[in-house]
Design an enzyme around this catalytic site. Structure first.
Site, PDB file in Angstrom:
ATOM      1  CG  ASP A 100      -0.273  -0.268   2.548  1.00 53.01           C
ATOM      2  OD1 ASP A 100       0.972  -0.427   2.588  1.00 53.01           O
ATOM      3  OD2 ASP A 100      -0.991  -0.322   3.569  1.00 53.01           O
ATOM      4  CG  ASP A 103       6.472   5.759   6.433  1.00 58.31           C
ATOM      5  OD1 ASP A 103       6.962   6.838   6.095  1.00 58.31           O
ATOM      6  OD2 ASP A 103       5.939   5.578   7.540  1.00 58.31           O
ATOM      7  CG  PHE A 152      -0.978   8.372   9.364  1.00 58.66           C
ATOM      8  CD1 PHE A 152       0.133   7.572   9.589  1.00 58.66           C
ATOM      9  CD2 PHE A 152      -2.244   7.781   9.417  1.00 58.66           C
ATOM     10  CE1 PHE A 152      -0.003   6.215   9.870  1.00 58.66           C
ATOM     11  CE2 PHE A 152      -2.383   6.426   9.696  1.00 58.66           C
ATOM     12  CZ  PHE A 152      -1.266   5.645   9.927  1.00 58.66           C
ATOM     13  NE  ARG A 165      -6.687  -2.668   7.969  1.00 60.57           N
ATOM     14  CZ  ARG A 165      -5.360  -2.525   7.879  1.00 60.57           C
ATOM     15  NH1 ARG A 165      -4.817  -2.063   6.785  1.00 60.57           N
ATOM     16  NH2 ARG A 165      -4.581  -2.853   8.885  1.00 60.57           N
TER      17      ARG A 165
HETATM   18  P1  IMP Z   1       7.683   1.133   6.381  1.00 58.77           P
HETATM   19  O1  IMP Z   1       8.266  -0.153   6.843  1.00 58.77           O
HETATM   20  O2  IMP Z   1       8.013   2.265   7.310  1.00 58.77           O
HETATM   21  O3  IMP Z   1       8.011   1.483   4.950  1.00 58.77           O
HETATM   22  O4  IMP Z   1       6.140   1.012   6.581  1.00 58.77           O
HETATM   23  C1  IMP Z   1       5.305   0.551   5.706  1.00 58.77           C
HETATM   24  C2  IMP Z   1       4.013   0.178   6.403  1.00 58.77           C
HETATM   25  O5  IMP Z   1       3.637   1.145   7.412  1.00 58.77           O
HETATM   26  C3  IMP Z   1       2.909   0.197   5.397  1.00 58.77           C
HETATM   27  O6  IMP Z   1       2.760  -1.056   4.806  1.00 58.77           O
HETATM   28  C4  IMP Z   1       1.714   0.596   6.240  1.00 58.77           C
HETATM   29  O7  IMP Z   1       1.145  -0.561   6.819  1.00 58.77           O
HETATM   30  C5  IMP Z   1       2.276   1.449   7.339  1.00 58.77           C
HETATM   31  N1  IMP Z   1       2.123   2.886   7.024  1.00 58.77           N
HETATM   32  C6  IMP Z   1       3.083   3.779   6.734  1.00 58.77           C
HETATM   33  N2  IMP Z   1       2.580   4.996   6.487  1.00 58.77           N
HETATM   34  C7  IMP Z   1       1.239   4.868   6.610  1.00 58.77           C
HETATM   35  C8  IMP Z   1       0.154   5.796   6.456  1.00 58.77           C
HETATM   36  O8  IMP Z   1       0.304   6.983   6.137  1.00 58.77           O
HETATM   37  N3  IMP Z   1      -1.084   5.279   6.662  1.00 58.77           N
HETATM   38  C9  IMP Z   1      -1.326   3.982   6.997  1.00 58.77           C
HETATM   39  N4  IMP Z   1      -0.330   3.089   7.139  1.00 58.77           N
HETATM   40  C10 IMP Z   1       0.943   3.530   6.953  1.00 58.77           C
HETATM   41 MG    MG Z   2       1.124  -2.342   5.124  1.00 61.30          MG
END
Ligand code: IMP
Ligand code: MG
Length: 176
Positions: A100, A103, A152, A165
């Protein structure tokens, strides 16, 4: 804070999202030509993106899901655990991970290594959203829908404490 009140501000409409999904699918089709791919959706956030993407792709696909839990922290791969394993055999196959949002990059770098260790021929990443500014691991998606600021966001699979969701559009969460 317990149950903070939030306000949602529209970021992308359902139509904008569906158009973008078609564009991404076209890009993937052009890239893989007629080579089949194993598509792995990262649950739960990628559910709707995955479903729309699969139906837009002309490339031959089989698909499965993985569910992971990522804990806050700065380690590149150490804070991720697999909650649900996929069943498919991806040995010698092209694997496309569908996320999705990218980040920090911690989750996706863990997943890339996970499927490489399972013997995938090559692992590719497709993410609907990208928050470039938050990256702490040097990794990028091969196919990206929208680049966004450090918001966010919720809707179209993305949650805030498991809420929002199932919304069709994507919204920015504003605390009030
Ligand atoms: P990362 O490991 O920091 O890249 O995080 C990725 C995961 O964090 C995604 O698959 C989401 O589940 C969650 N995430 C990061 N940013 C958001 C956001 O803005 N909204 C909802 N979920 C997020
Ligand atoms: Mg995720």
């Amino acid at each position: 804070m317990v149950n903070p009140k939030v306000k949602l501000e529209l970021l992308f409409t359902e139509n904008e999202i569906l158009q973008k999904v078609e564009d991404v699918a076209e890009e993937i089709d052009l890239f893989f030509k007629n080579e089949p791919i194993v598509v792995i959706g990262v649950m739960k956030g990628a559910l709707f993106f995955m479903a729309d993407l699969l139906r837009s792709l002309k490339t031959e696909t089989i698909y499965d899901f993985i569910q992971v839990k990522t804990y806050a922290g700065t380690s590149s791969t150490g804070n991720v655990t697999v909650v649900k394993e996929p069943n498919c055999d991806c040995k010698g196959k092209n694997v496309l991970i569908v996320e999705d949002i990218l980040d920090t990059g911690v989750t996706i770098s863990f997943l890339k290594e996970y499927f490489e260790k399972k013997g995938a021929k090559k692992v590719y990443i497709c993410s609907l959203l990208n928050k470039q500014k938050k990256r702490i691991v040097n990794i990028n998606a091969d196919f990206t829908g929208f680049d966004i600021e450090d918001y966010f966001v919720v809707g179209y699979g993305l949650d805030f404490d498991e809420k929002f969701r199932a919304l069709n559009d994507i919204f920015v969460v504003k605390q009030c």
